[in-house]
Design a protein around this motif. Sequence first.
Motif, mmCIF file in Angstrom:
data_model
loop_
_atom_site.group_PDB
_atom_site.id
_atom_site.type_symbol
_atom_site.label_atom_id
_atom_site.label_comp_id
_atom_site.label_asym_id
_atom_site.label_seq_id
_atom_site.Cartn_x
_atom_site.Cartn_y
_atom_site.Cartn_z
ATOM 1 N N MET A 109 11.460 52.695 16.158
ATOM 2 C CA MET A 109 10.126 51.651 15.619
ATOM 3 C C MET A 109 9.438 52.254 14.621
ATOM 4 O O MET A 109 9.889 53.667 14.758
ATOM 5 N N ARG A 110 8.618 51.871 14.339
ATOM 6 C CA ARG A 110 7.525 52.869 13.112
ATOM 7 C C ARG A 110 6.203 53.185 13.973
ATOM 8 O O ARG A 110 5.782 52.911 14.786
ATOM 9 N N LEU A 111 6.304 54.779 13.325
ATOM 10 C CA LEU A 111 5.450 54.994 13.936
ATOM 11 C C LEU A 111 3.757 55.225 13.135
ATOM 12 O O LEU A 111 4.215 54.967 12.118
ATOM 13 N N VAL A 112 2.944 54.793 12.833
ATOM 14 C CA VAL A 112 1.535 54.778 12.482
ATOM 15 C C VAL A 112 0.309 55.994 12.946
ATOM 16 O O VAL A 112 0.181 55.558 14.255
ATOM 17 N N THR A 113 0.345 56.669 11.644
ATOM 18 C CA THR A 113 -0.596 57.758 12.082
ATOM 19 C C THR A 113 -1.170 58.415 11.121
ATOM 20 O O THR A 113 -0.784 57.545 9.782
ATOM 21 N N HIS A 114 -2.075 59.045 10.780
ATOM 22 C CA HIS A 114 -3.160 59.502 10.043
ATOM 23 C C HIS A 114 -2.678 60.231 9.243
ATOM 24 O O HIS A 114 -3.297 61.001 8.820
ATOM 25 N N ASP A 115 -1.916 60.781 10.233
ATOM 26 C CA ASP A 115 -1.567 62.643 10.221
ATOM 27 C C ASP A 115 -0.166 61.964 9.289
ATOM 28 O O ASP A 115 0.609 63.010 9.221
ATOM 29 N N PRO A 116 -0.568 63.293 8.207
ATOM 30 C CA PRO A 116 0.514 63.295 6.627
ATOM 31 C C PRO A 116 1.040 64.647 7.387
ATOM 32 O O PRO A 116 2.975 64.673 6.890
ATOM 33 N N MET A 117 1.405 65.242 7.907
ATOM 34 C CA MET A 117 2.427 66.437 8.944
ATOM 35 C C MET A 117 3.723 65.201 9.864
ATOM 36 O O MET A 117 4.083 66.039 9.078
ATOM 37 N N VAL A 118 2.961 64.221 10.445
ATOM 38 C CA VAL A 118 3.756 63.474 11.228
ATOM 39 C C VAL A 118 4.147 63.014 9.958
ATOM 40 O O VAL A 118 6.002 62.638 10.412
ATOM 41 N N ALA A 119 4.021 62.096 9.286
ATOM 42 C CA ALA A 119 5.213 62.087 7.874
ATOM 43 C C ALA A 119 5.654 62.213 7.259
ATOM 44 O O ALA A 119 7.144 61.213 6.956
ATOM 45 N N ARG A 120 5.247 63.507 8.050
ATOM 46 C CA ARG A 120 6.785 64.479 7.341
ATOM 47 C C ARG A 120 8.552 63.926 7.590
ATOM 48 O O ARG A 120 8.770 64.595 7.425
ATOM 49 N N TYR A 121 8.103 63.740 8.995
ATOM 50 C CA TYR A 121 9.581 63.955 10.077
ATOM 51 C C TYR A 121 10.626 63.188 9.044
ATOM 52 O O TYR A 121 11.410 62.775 9.269
ATOM 53 N N SER A 122 10.544 61.360 8.722
ATOM 54 C CA SER A 122 10.981 60.385 8.893
ATOM 55 C C SER A 122 9.856 59.267 7.817
ATOM 56 O O SER A 122 9.308 59.148 8.360
ATOM 57 N N ASP A 123 11.421 58.446 7.318
ATOM 58 C CA ASP A 123 10.522 57.448 6.569
ATOM 59 C C ASP A 123 10.136 56.458 7.448
ATOM 60 O O ASP A 123 9.497 55.518 7.725
ATOM 61 N N THR A 124 10.989 56.079 8.718
ATOM 62 C CA THR A 124 10.229 55.302 10.001
ATOM 63 C C THR A 124 9.108 55.446 10.383
ATOM 64 O O THR A 124 8.236 55.166 10.881
ATOM 65 N N VAL A 125 7.824 56.729 10.099
ATOM 66 C CA VAL A 125 6.977 57.263 9.895
ATOM 67 C C VAL A 125 6.035 56.609 8.466
ATOM 68 O O VAL A 125 6.269 56.102 7.417
ATOM 69 N N ILE A 126 4.412 55.714 8.788
ATOM 70 C CA ILE A 126 4.163 55.006 8.793
ATOM 71 C C ILE A 126 2.583 55.485 8.308
ATOM 72 O O ILE A 126 2.126 56.031 9.571
ATOM 73 N N GLU A 127 2.859 56.242 7.417
ATOM 74 C CA GLU A 127 1.081 57.198 7.474
ATOM 75 C C GLU A 127 -0.215 56.035 6.634
ATOM 76 O O GLU A 127 -0.547 55.332 5.593
ATOM 77 N N VAL A 128 -0.817 56.105 6.860
ATOM 78 C CA VAL A 128 -2.401 55.363 6.982
ATOM 79 C C VAL A 128 -3.294 56.069 6.972
ATOM 80 O O VAL A 128 -3.649 56.754 7.010
#
Length: 128
Positions: A109-128
């Motif tokens: 899945m695409r994980l949508v987060t506001h946390d830049p640290m979480v976004a570091r895990y993968s390009d499947t994580v979308i930082e908003v």
Amino acid sequence: MNVLLDTHVALWAITDSPKLPAKAREMIESPRSSVWISAATVWEIAIKRSLGRGDMPVSSQDAVRYFRESGYRFLPVEAEHAAAVEDLPPHHADPFDRILVAQALVEPMRLVTHDPMVARYSDTVIEV
């Protein structure tokens, strides 16, 4: 697209908070998106709300109701999700964020987060 919302993004969405970024709102409202909420998110709300944390604007019971009314789907925490946490690099120590990342990677899945640290895990994580 299967979109998994992190706890803050999910809460901002159901409370119509001005903190919800436009990019997140567009993904959530897109007819091509299936929006998912992890059981871990409900657990996080319950724990932090019971501890009196001010960043949980609704109870876990109300959140579940609002998520359902919004048409969001629930993702249980499976054994494979829990096991996948072990292989994550130590970018973030928060166990709730780590299980959400693991779930997004396992499903996928695409994980949508506001946390830049979480976004570091993968390009499947979308930082908003």
